[in-house]
Design a protein around this motif. Structure first.
Motif, PDB file in Angstrom:
ATOM      1  N   GLN A  10       0.848  -1.185   0.000  1.00 54.95           N
ATOM      2  CA  GLN A  10       0.000   0.000   0.000  1.00 54.95           C
ATOM      3  C   GLN A  10       0.891   1.245   0.000  1.00 54.95           C
ATOM      4  O   GLN A  10       1.990   1.242   0.530  1.00 54.95           O
ATOM      5  CB  GLN A  10      -0.940   0.002   1.207  1.00 54.95           C
ATOM      6  CG  GLN A  10      -1.994  -1.088   1.087  1.00 54.95           C
ATOM      7  CD  GLN A  10      -2.959  -1.090   2.257  1.00 54.95           C
ATOM      8  OE1 GLN A  10      -2.797  -0.345   3.191  1.00 54.95           O
ATOM      9  NE2 GLN A  10      -3.947  -1.952   2.173  1.00 54.95           N
ATOM     10  N   ASN A  11       0.369   2.336  -0.541  1.00 53.90           N
ATOM     11  CA  ASN A  11       1.211   3.514  -0.717  1.00 53.90           C
ATOM     12  C   ASN A  11       1.175   4.459   0.488  1.00 53.90           C
ATOM     13  O   ASN A  11       0.445   4.244   1.448  1.00 53.90           O
ATOM     14  CB  ASN A  11       0.842   4.245  -2.007  1.00 53.90           C
ATOM     15  CG  ASN A  11      -0.568   4.770  -1.983  1.00 53.90           C
ATOM     16  OD1 ASN A  11      -1.164   4.951  -0.922  1.00 53.90           O
ATOM     17  ND2 ASN A  11      -1.117   5.009  -3.171  1.00 53.90           N
ATOM     18  N   ASN A  12       1.966   5.548   0.404  1.00 49.39           N
ATOM     19  CA  ASN A  12       2.101   6.508   1.499  1.00 49.39           C
ATOM     20  C   ASN A  12       0.805   7.259   1.779  1.00 49.39           C
ATOM     21  O   ASN A  12       0.566   7.685   2.895  1.00 49.39           O
ATOM     22  CB  ASN A  12       3.216   7.511   1.195  1.00 49.39           C
ATOM     23  CG  ASN A  12       4.572   6.851   1.228  1.00 49.39           C
ATOM     24  OD1 ASN A  12       4.741   5.812   1.846  1.00 49.39           O
ATOM     25  ND2 ASN A  12       5.535   7.460   0.546  1.00 49.39           N
ATOM     26  N   ARG A  13      -0.023   7.435   0.769  1.00 40.77           N
ATOM     27  CA  ARG A  13      -1.290   8.124   0.961  1.00 40.77           C
ATOM     28  C   ARG A  13      -2.159   7.355   1.944  1.00 40.77           C
ATOM     29  O   ARG A  13      -2.800   7.940   2.820  1.00 40.77           O
ATOM     30  CB  ARG A  13      -1.998   8.282  -0.383  1.00 40.77           C
ATOM     31  CG  ARG A  13      -3.268   9.089  -0.299  1.00 40.77           C
ATOM     32  CD  ARG A  13      -3.894   9.176  -1.653  1.00 40.77           C
ATOM     33  NE  ARG A  13      -3.973   7.818  -2.195  1.00 40.77           N
ATOM     34  CZ  ARG A  13      -5.013   7.310  -2.825  1.00 40.77           C
ATOM     35  NH1 ARG A  13      -6.057   8.061  -3.048  1.00 40.77           N
ATOM     36  NH2 ARG A  13      -5.022   6.085  -3.276  1.00 40.77           N
ATOM     37  N   ASP A  14      -2.154   6.052   1.859  1.00 45.55           N
ATOM     38  CA  ASP A  14      -2.936   5.228   2.783  1.00 45.55           C
ATOM     39  C   ASP A  14      -2.402   5.373   4.215  1.00 45.55           C
ATOM     40  O   ASP A  14      -3.167   5.436   5.172  1.00 45.55           O
ATOM     41  CB  ASP A  14      -2.900   3.759   2.361  1.00 45.55           C
ATOM     42  CG  ASP A  14      -3.571   3.528   1.022  1.00 45.55           C
ATOM     43  OD1 ASP A  14      -4.552   4.270   0.727  1.00 45.55           O
ATOM     44  OD2 ASP A  14      -3.130   2.647   0.273  1.00 45.55           O
ATOM     45  N   MET A  15      -1.088   5.439   4.343  1.00 42.81           N
ATOM     46  CA  MET A  15      -0.496   5.598   5.676  1.00 42.81           C
ATOM     47  C   MET A  15      -0.845   6.977   6.253  1.00 42.81           C
ATOM     48  O   MET A  15      -1.154   7.104   7.435  1.00 42.81           O
ATOM     49  CB  MET A  15       1.023   5.427   5.615  1.00 42.81           C
ATOM     50  CG  MET A  15       1.637   5.409   7.010  1.00 42.81           C
ATOM     51  SD  MET A  15       3.422   5.192   7.147  1.00 42.81           S
ATOM     52  CE  MET A  15       4.020   4.819   5.573  1.00 42.81           C
ATOM     53  N   LEU A  16      -0.805   8.013   5.423  1.00 40.72           N
ATOM     54  CA  LEU A  16      -1.141   9.359   5.879  1.00 40.72           C
ATOM     55  C   LEU A  16      -2.582   9.409   6.385  1.00 40.72           C
ATOM     56  O   LEU A  16      -2.851   9.976   7.442  1.00 40.72           O
ATOM     57  CB  LEU A  16      -0.932  10.365   4.743  1.00 40.72           C
ATOM     58  CG  LEU A  16      -1.275  11.805   5.069  1.00 40.72           C
ATOM     59  CD1 LEU A  16      -0.306  12.349   6.112  1.00 40.72           C
ATOM     60  CD2 LEU A  16      -1.248  12.663   3.812  1.00 40.72           C
ATOM     61  N   TRP A  17      -3.508   8.821   5.662  1.00 40.12           N
ATOM     62  CA  TRP A  17      -4.913   8.816   6.093  1.00 40.12           C
ATOM     63  C   TRP A  17      -5.105   8.025   7.380  1.00 40.12           C
ATOM     64  O   TRP A  17      -6.038   8.272   8.142  1.00 40.12           O
ATOM     65  CB  TRP A  17      -5.829   8.283   4.991  1.00 40.12           C
ATOM     66  CG  TRP A  17      -6.047   9.303   3.910  1.00 40.12           C
ATOM     67  CD1 TRP A  17      -5.579   9.269   2.639  1.00 40.12           C
ATOM     68  CD2 TRP A  17      -6.750  10.537   4.049  1.00 40.12           C
ATOM     69  NE1 TRP A  17      -5.940  10.396   1.955  1.00 40.12           N
ATOM     70  CE2 TRP A  17      -6.683  11.204   2.819  1.00 40.12           C
ATOM     71  CE3 TRP A  17      -7.427  11.171   5.085  1.00 40.12           C
ATOM     72  CZ2 TRP A  17      -7.266  12.441   2.586  1.00 40.12           C
ATOM     73  CZ3 TRP A  17      -8.014  12.401   4.850  1.00 40.12           C
ATOM     74  CH2 TRP A  17      -7.937  13.021   3.623  1.00 40.12           C
ATOM     75  N   SER A  18      -4.208   7.121   7.681  1.00 36.14           N
ATOM     76  CA  SER A  18      -4.282   6.378   8.951  1.00 36.14           C
ATOM     77  C   SER A  18      -3.695   7.199  10.103  1.00 36.14           C
ATOM     78  O   SER A  18      -4.158   7.091  11.239  1.00 36.14           O
ATOM     79  CB  SER A  18      -3.503   5.071   8.845  1.00 36.14           C
ATOM     80  OG  SER A  18      -4.061   4.251   7.849  1.00 36.14           O
TER      81      SER A  18
END
Length: 189
Positions: A10-18
């Protein structure tokens, strides 16, 4: 076959939203616990703690075996702290320390001790220091320990007791306190 990517891909955008909800929860908890504040103009000075200088020095004079002096400080100087310590090492001994806030908001402390000069300076400075000068004030010789990036220390031998001044105050405040302790009443005479 699964159509979703494995979690490791999964990409960094998914981590940011978490992380956003987690950061908001931390800020909310810190705000509820009153452990943080927002101050766009920077920190502000709080009130100076009150300290009963007369009672502290009187108590020390009754309990210590060396002459304890009570300096008369100028108007606007606020006593804010005091402590008793044992200066360790060779030529160590008991000590009494009181601190003041001067009108510009700077700190200066007076330590009275039966310890030897080098032991006292090392104890207060947290390590050995080298003398960098001397001052003659009110008929007393004061050895100055200074250096780059350290608070100055002034020490004078009054016979049965060594007096030490240190702090972030300006030189004028050091001279004022050195004069006051030279003229001070000895409480346990």
């Amino acid at each position: 076959m699964a159509s979703e990517k494995p979690r490791i891909l999964q990409n960094n955008r998914d981590m940011l939203w978490s992380l956003i909800p987690l950061a908001l929860c931390c800020i909310l908890l810190a705000g509820i616990a009153s452990q943080c504040s927002f101050s766009p103009g920077g920190p502000t000075a709080g009130p100076v703690p009150s300290f009963d200088l007369d009672a502290a020095l009187k108590y020390d004079s009754q309990d210590l075996d060396f002459p304890v002096r009570h300096p008369e400080t100028p108007e606007g100087w606020t006593p804010n702290s005091g402590s008793r310590s044992v200066v360790t090492g060779e030529y160590g001994g008991d000590s009494s320390t009181v601190g003041f806030i001067t009108p510009p908001g700077r700190y200066i402390q007076l330590t009275q001790s039966e310890a030897g000069e080098s032991a006292l300076v090392s104890f207060v400075a947290g390590g050995p220091r080298t003398a960098s000068g001397a001052e003659e004030i009110a008929g007393r010789h004061w050895v100055v320990y200074g250096g780059d990036g350290v608070e100055p220390i002034w020490v004078s031998d009054f016979g049965d007791v060594r007096l030490l001044l240190t702090g972030s105050a300006d030189e004028e405040s050091f001279v004022t306190l050195a004069t006051a302790v030279s003229d001070a009443e000895i409480l346990n005479d």
